[in-house]
Design a protein around this motif. Structure first.
Motif, mmCIF file in Angstrom:
data_model
loop_
_atom_site.group_PDB
_atom_site.id
_atom_site.type_symbol
_atom_site.label_atom_id
_atom_site.label_comp_id
_atom_site.label_asym_id
_atom_site.label_seq_id
_atom_site.Cartn_x
_atom_site.Cartn_y
_atom_site.Cartn_z
ATOM 1 N N PRO A 92 0.809 -1.231 0.000
ATOM 2 C CA PRO A 92 0.000 0.000 0.000
ATOM 3 C C PRO A 92 0.835 1.271 0.000
ATOM 4 O O PRO A 92 0.466 2.259 -0.662
ATOM 5 C CB PRO A 92 -0.827 -0.140 1.280
ATOM 6 C CG PRO A 92 -0.921 -1.604 1.514
ATOM 7 C CD PRO A 92 0.397 -2.144 1.077
ATOM 8 N N ILE A 93 1.952 1.263 0.745
ATOM 9 C CA ILE A 93 2.808 2.457 0.772
ATOM 10 C C ILE A 93 3.444 2.699 -0.593
ATOM 11 O O ILE A 93 3.512 3.842 -1.072
ATOM 12 C CB ILE A 93 3.881 2.309 1.864
ATOM 13 C CG1 ILE A 93 3.236 2.295 3.252
ATOM 14 C CG2 ILE A 93 4.903 3.440 1.772
ATOM 15 C CD1 ILE A 93 4.206 2.064 4.384
ATOM 16 N N ILE A 94 3.924 1.633 -1.232
ATOM 17 C CA ILE A 94 4.546 1.778 -2.546
ATOM 18 C C ILE A 94 3.532 2.266 -3.578
ATOM 19 O O ILE A 94 3.834 3.134 -4.406
ATOM 20 C CB ILE A 94 5.186 0.443 -2.980
ATOM 21 C CG1 ILE A 94 6.378 0.103 -2.071
ATOM 22 C CG2 ILE A 94 5.646 0.515 -4.432
ATOM 23 C CD1 ILE A 94 7.021 -1.223 -2.382
ATOM 24 N N ASN A 95 2.326 1.710 -3.539
ATOM 25 C CA ASN A 95 1.289 2.154 -4.476
ATOM 26 C C ASN A 95 0.921 3.613 -4.240
ATOM 27 O O ASN A 95 0.716 4.384 -5.200
ATOM 28 C CB ASN A 95 0.050 1.267 -4.323
ATOM 29 C CG ASN A 95 0.308 -0.150 -4.802
ATOM 30 O OD1 ASN A 95 1.161 -0.388 -5.663
ATOM 31 N ND2 ASN A 95 -0.438 -1.100 -4.260
ATOM 32 N N THR A 100 1.174 9.233 -5.981
ATOM 33 C CA THR A 100 1.207 10.586 -5.402
ATOM 34 C C THR A 100 2.377 11.407 -5.898
ATOM 35 O O THR A 100 2.238 12.598 -6.197
ATOM 36 C CB THR A 100 1.245 10.506 -3.871
ATOM 37 O OG1 THR A 100 0.151 9.714 -3.404
ATOM 38 C CG2 THR A 100 1.154 11.891 -3.258
ATOM 39 N N PHE A 101 3.572 10.796 -5.985
ATOM 40 C CA PHE A 101 4.788 11.533 -6.319
ATOM 41 C C PHE A 101 5.344 11.053 -7.657
ATOM 42 O O PHE A 101 5.342 9.851 -7.952
ATOM 43 C CB PHE A 101 5.861 11.339 -5.238
ATOM 44 C CG PHE A 101 5.394 11.707 -3.853
ATOM 45 C CD1 PHE A 101 5.249 13.025 -3.475
ATOM 46 C CD2 PHE A 101 5.084 10.712 -2.937
ATOM 47 C CE1 PHE A 101 4.825 13.361 -2.192
ATOM 48 C CE2 PHE A 101 4.661 11.031 -1.658
ATOM 49 C CZ PHE A 101 4.526 12.355 -1.288
ATOM 50 N N SER A 102 5.839 11.993 -8.407
ATOM 51 C CA SER A 102 6.600 11.636 -9.602
ATOM 52 C C SER A 102 8.031 11.290 -9.208
ATOM 53 O O SER A 102 8.476 11.578 -8.086
ATOM 54 C CB SER A 102 6.595 12.807 -10.599
ATOM 55 O OG SER A 102 7.227 13.950 -10.016
ATOM 56 N N THR A 103 8.774 10.700 -10.132
ATOM 57 C CA THR A 103 10.143 10.288 -9.819
ATOM 58 C C THR A 103 11.052 11.464 -9.464
ATOM 59 O O THR A 103 11.793 11.404 -8.479
ATOM 60 C CB THR A 103 10.732 9.496 -11.004
ATOM 61 O OG1 THR A 103 9.906 8.352 -11.255
ATOM 62 C CG2 THR A 103 12.135 9.011 -10.669
ATOM 63 N N PRO A 104 11.036 12.580 -10.211
ATOM 64 C CA PRO A 104 11.866 13.723 -9.804
ATOM 65 C C PRO A 104 11.484 14.291 -8.437
ATOM 66 O O PRO A 104 12.357 14.639 -7.638
ATOM 67 C CB PRO A 104 11.629 14.752 -10.924
ATOM 68 C CG PRO A 104 11.194 13.947 -12.093
ATOM 69 C CD PRO A 104 10.398 12.823 -11.529
ATOM 70 N N LEU A 105 10.182 14.386 -8.174
ATOM 71 C CA LEU A 105 9.752 14.896 -6.878
ATOM 72 C C LEU A 105 10.158 13.956 -5.752
ATOM 73 O O LEU A 105 10.560 14.413 -4.660
ATOM 74 C CB LEU A 105 8.237 15.094 -6.873
ATOM 75 C CG LEU A 105 7.626 15.636 -5.573
ATOM 76 C CD1 LEU A 105 8.232 16.997 -5.223
ATOM 77 C CD2 LEU A 105 6.119 15.727 -5.682
ATOM 78 N N LEU A 106 10.086 12.664 -6.001
ATOM 79 C CA LEU A 106 10.499 11.698 -4.983
ATOM 80 C C LEU A 106 11.989 11.818 -4.695
ATOM 81 O O LEU A 106 12.420 11.692 -3.541
ATOM 82 C CB LEU A 106 10.163 10.287 -5.452
ATOM 83 C CG LEU A 106 10.374 9.159 -4.437
ATOM 84 C CD1 LEU A 106 9.517 9.380 -3.195
ATOM 85 C CD2 LEU A 106 10.063 7.810 -5.065
#
Length: 299
Positions: A92-95, A100-106
């Motif tokens: 659930p956290i990964i999903n 919620t976040f894009s790769t650059p934002l992450l």
């Protein structure tokens, strides 16, 4: 009169009677035969060697049992505990993270958490796990090490504002403080070496960030030693993230890991744990040795 032992007898102690000495008194001298002296010396020489070999063998036996236990524990986790935990928590956290976040934002969030959490006395290991799950060893390592530069620098400069208070706090714990005070002694290379050993040792990472300035260590060796000493922890965190990702993918696709995957994961986990334990033990022993040498010089 002198008493002489026959060659066939094997007595070790031979009394030699001499009528009188130079002062005119009777005396008795006890002589030890050469055979007895050589045998006793051999036993005394062999005993420490035997004890040393036995201790070494016992240590390796304990390490083997520990590795087997860790391997069995890891296999049980991979087969039963891991999938259940993944379904209820990790997936659930990964999903949520993916939606919620894009790769650059992450990447920005991971960098910011690694850089700022140590100053707030918060652990940054979960962020390192996420970096391993999302970016792997290459970009994940660069992302973490960049955040670590700021994460160890901010507490150093903040602690310099409270130098007297931190110094007084260390004075209340002389035994624990005596180890980290080594980092402020010697030349540039000595300070870098000592900071590296402290970072690898079990000394709390967050606490040392603020206490380092009170040991009078310079910023250059402090930063370089911190980066070198953090490398093992970073690789362990990235590997943990990759392992969590592999378990999550296997659980999400509703299939178990294959035998080669289980063996590789178990061996990798055991190797990671063994390497971490070995490096930590070496760093701790080296710090104790340096501390003893410093005490001898002060005397």
């Amino acid at each position: 009169m002198t008493y002489v032992v026959n060659d066939e007898e094997k007595d070790c102690v031979v009394p030699l009677l001499k009528p009188r000495d130079d002062n005119g008194d009777d005396c008795v001298k006890l002589g030890v035969s050469d055979d007895c002296g050589e045998a006793g010396g051999a036993q005394q020489a062999a005993s420490p060697v035997f004890v040393s070999r036995w201790c070494c063998l016992l240590w390796w036996a304990k390490m083997f049992v520990l590795l087997v236990f860790v391997g069995v524990l890891a296999a049980v986790f991979l087969l039963w505990v891991g999938p259940f935990f993944m379904d209820k928590t990790i997936i659930p956290i990964i999903n949520w993270e993916r939606t919620t976040f894009s790769t650059p934002l992450l990447a920005v969030l991971i960098f910011a958490s690694v850089a700022l959490f140590p100053s707030l006395l918060l652990p940054s290991s979960p962020s390192m796990w996420v970096a391993g799950m999302t970016f792997g060893y290459g970009f994940g390592f660069l992302l973490i090490i960049g955040g670590v530069v700021i994460g160890v620098s901010l507490p150093y400069f903040i602690g310099s504002r409270f130098y007297d208070k931190i110094h007084g706090w260390l004075a209340k714990y002389p035994k624990k403080a005596s180890m980290i005070r080594l980092a402020g002694e010697g030349n540039w290379l000595d300070q870098c070496r000592d900071v590296t050993l402290i970072r690898i040792s079990p000394f709390p990472y967050i606490i040392y960030n603020y206490c380092a300035v009170a040991t009078n260590v310079k910023y250059g060796p402090y930063l370089l030693g911190s980066l070198i000493g953090m490398v093992p922890e970073i690789f362990v965190a990235i590997y943990t993230g990759l392992l969590i990702r592999a378990l999550a993918d296997a659980s999400h696709e509703r299939h178990s890991l294959s035998a080669p995957q289980i063996i590789c994961n178990v061996l990798g986990f055991c190797l990671t744990v063994a390497t971490t334990i070995t490096v930590t033990i070496y760093a701790k022993r080296r710090l104790k040795q340096l501390h003893k040498e410093e005490e001898v010089l002060l005397r």
